[in-house]
Scaffold this active site. Sequence first.
Site, PDB file in Angstrom:
ATOM      1  N   ARG A 275       0.822  -1.220   0.000  1.00 54.51           N
ATOM      2  CA  ARG A 275       0.000   0.000   0.000  1.00 54.51           C
ATOM      3  C   ARG A 275       0.849   1.261   0.000  1.00 54.51           C
ATOM      4  O   ARG A 275       0.315   2.364   0.085  1.00 54.51           O
ATOM      5  CB  ARG A 275      -0.986  -0.024   1.175  1.00 54.51           C
ATOM      6  CG  ARG A 275      -0.361  -0.150   2.537  1.00 54.51           C
ATOM      7  CD  ARG A 275      -1.399  -0.454   3.605  1.00 54.51           C
ATOM      8  NE  ARG A 275      -0.782  -0.909   4.840  1.00 54.51           N
ATOM      9  CZ  ARG A 275      -0.419  -2.157   5.095  1.00 54.51           C
ATOM     10  NH1 ARG A 275      -0.605  -3.095   4.182  1.00 54.51           N
ATOM     11  NH2 ARG A 275       0.132  -2.479   6.240  1.00 54.51           N
TER      12      ARG A 275
ATOM     13  N   GLU B  36      -5.772  -0.719   6.477  1.00 58.82           N
ATOM     14  CA  GLU B  36      -4.911  -1.902   6.383  1.00 58.82           C
ATOM     15  C   GLU B  36      -3.641  -1.697   7.226  1.00 58.82           C
ATOM     16  O   GLU B  36      -3.066  -2.652   7.744  1.00 58.82           O
ATOM     17  CB  GLU B  36      -4.537  -2.199   4.922  1.00 58.82           C
ATOM     18  CG  GLU B  36      -3.967  -3.597   4.722  1.00 58.82           C
ATOM     19  CD  GLU B  36      -3.848  -4.011   3.255  1.00 58.82           C
ATOM     20  OE1 GLU B  36      -4.780  -4.662   2.737  1.00 58.82           O
ATOM     21  OE2 GLU B  36      -2.832  -3.689   2.628  1.00 58.82           O
TER      22      GLU B  36
HETATM   23  O1  F6P Z   1      -4.346  -8.809   0.445  1.00 60.43           O
HETATM   24  C1  F6P Z   1      -3.834  -7.574   0.786  1.00 60.43           C
HETATM   25  C2  F6P Z   1      -2.673  -7.213  -0.089  1.00 60.43           C
HETATM   26  O2  F6P Z   1      -1.564  -7.963   0.256  1.00 60.43           O
HETATM   27  C3  F6P Z   1      -2.363  -5.722  -0.021  1.00 60.43           C
HETATM   28  O3  F6P Z   1      -1.601  -5.380   1.067  1.00 60.43           O
HETATM   29  C4  F6P Z   1      -1.705  -5.508  -1.334  1.00 60.43           C
HETATM   30  O4  F6P Z   1      -1.646  -4.151  -1.679  1.00 60.43           O
HETATM   31  C5  F6P Z   1      -2.597  -6.321  -2.234  1.00 60.43           C
HETATM   32  O5  F6P Z   1      -2.956  -7.438  -1.461  1.00 60.43           O
HETATM   33  C6  F6P Z   1      -2.012  -6.742  -3.544  1.00 60.43           C
HETATM   34  O6  F6P Z   1      -0.858  -7.519  -3.371  1.00 60.43           O
HETATM   35  P1  F6P Z   1       0.125  -7.801  -4.573  1.00 60.43           P
HETATM   36  O7  F6P Z   1       0.671  -6.480  -5.006  1.00 60.43           O
HETATM   37  O8  F6P Z   1       1.182  -8.701  -4.030  1.00 60.43           O
HETATM   38  O9  F6P Z   1      -0.662  -8.438  -5.663  1.00 60.43           O
END
Ligand code: F6P
Length: 506
Positions: free
Chosen positions: A252, A337
Amino acid sequence: MTDPVNAAWSALKSLPKPTLAGLFAADPGRFETWSARLDIPDGSILFDWSKTHLDQPHGDAFLALADAMGFAERRAALFAGDVVNPTEGRAAEHTAQRGVGNEASVEAAFAFHARMQVLVEAIHQGALGDVRHLIHIGIGGSALGPALAVDALARDGAVIDVHVVSNIDGCALEAAFAACDPAATLIAVASKTFTTTETMTNAASALSWLSANGVDDPYGRVVALTAYPEKAIEWGVDETRILPFGESVGGRYSLWSSIGCPVAMALGWQDFVAFLEGAAAVDLHFRDTDGLDNLPLRAAFADQYYTRLKGCQTRAVFAYDERLALLPDYLQQLEMESNGKSVTADGAPLDGPSAPITWGGVGTDAQHAVFQLLHQGTNLVPVDFIAAIAAGDALDPAHHRILLSNCFAQGAALMAGKESDDLARSYPGNRPSATILIDELTPAALGALIAFHEHRTFANAVLLGINPFDQFGVELGKDIARQIEQGNATFDPSTEALLAAAGLSA
Ligand code: F6P
């Protein structure tokens, strides 16, 4: 909690809590004291907390709390690139992406950005043929930031037309397909982990769409944005079109890394640099400013006043700017989050509320929908108003004048209230708001605004003693969804009945 911390909270709880009217009566110049201007490249941001209940005694007591919680040390650790995410054993180096932080990490980020610049400019110059559309596929932090920045900054025309798709619901991807010419479309697969179900499923469907529409080499149209390049290679993306970023950049907080590629694709590289520079100005302010002059810290004091001292369960953000319509969504992930936790960074149960629920919308639309509750409901909701002095539209200036008048009117009305013998027509007043006024919505201003909220979120985490950089709360639901998909587990009777009703039983 240690004694100085308890003592600081006790002091905060026992301080007199004057009304907003009382605070202004005692100090008519409180706007001067409780507002501040933050300089950013080519402009400034004005913050007004005078319509919150912060006063000098609370300010001093919150500073004592910050000291007791080791704010200066935790902030130094953040910028040094030390492990500030103990549950995952990681640093949190989003500021290094903006050039502020651990020297080696800043250099590494600079190298990743240089690689991204080469690819973005090559694409703009036609190295991959006719590219007019980019379907950016990601979710959470890999989508919300790009969606916000592109929507906010590319309304007057984009170099490449960007569509951000996050939801696994195929309707989202179909809407993007309908708006794009497959022969002139690139797919950006944005995932820090390169394993997220929604993103990988959507990416596979996007490749099938390209192939079904006559694109001979669909993988040749993919750009991967990830902290795990080896997974992208394994998936089939050519190494030359992979833009990596460091593992110490949290999902995030990743908009500043290659996850921000669609921003550069839409706006051009120089605007992306300006976006980073706006954020860097706030990094330097946050890193180098002490006491109440530190504005993200001051904002966190207001947040803690309402959450911990007044029991507010939500905080609302209303952007009086159509271009910032996606800002509340972005802030929801950033704040909820990060700080929606029940455990301290030491692993002990938290002894009070953590993050409030962030919600909001755009003004003036929200005035005609949810402001009834803000003015007369039984919940006390601290509100942030965010607006730009310069208009974003070229219509009759009356539009922008009325927009800003409404923004300021709402803050005034929430604070002043209005008495009436008829209870239904009376407004209690004494309802707090803060106003954040940018000169103009430029890439630098948006970068600064987002970085301000990142640091505010961090400051809140320090005051609460929690780790804002993990997110274990999202895992259980993912596990159960996987088990349902695999079809070899049983669940509670309600879930079993729902699965059967939808034809999803094993
Ligand atoms: O499930 C939550 C999360 O891990 C977030 O913190 C993150 O931004 C999102 O999923 C997407 O994750 P990734 O960039 O690894 O696909």
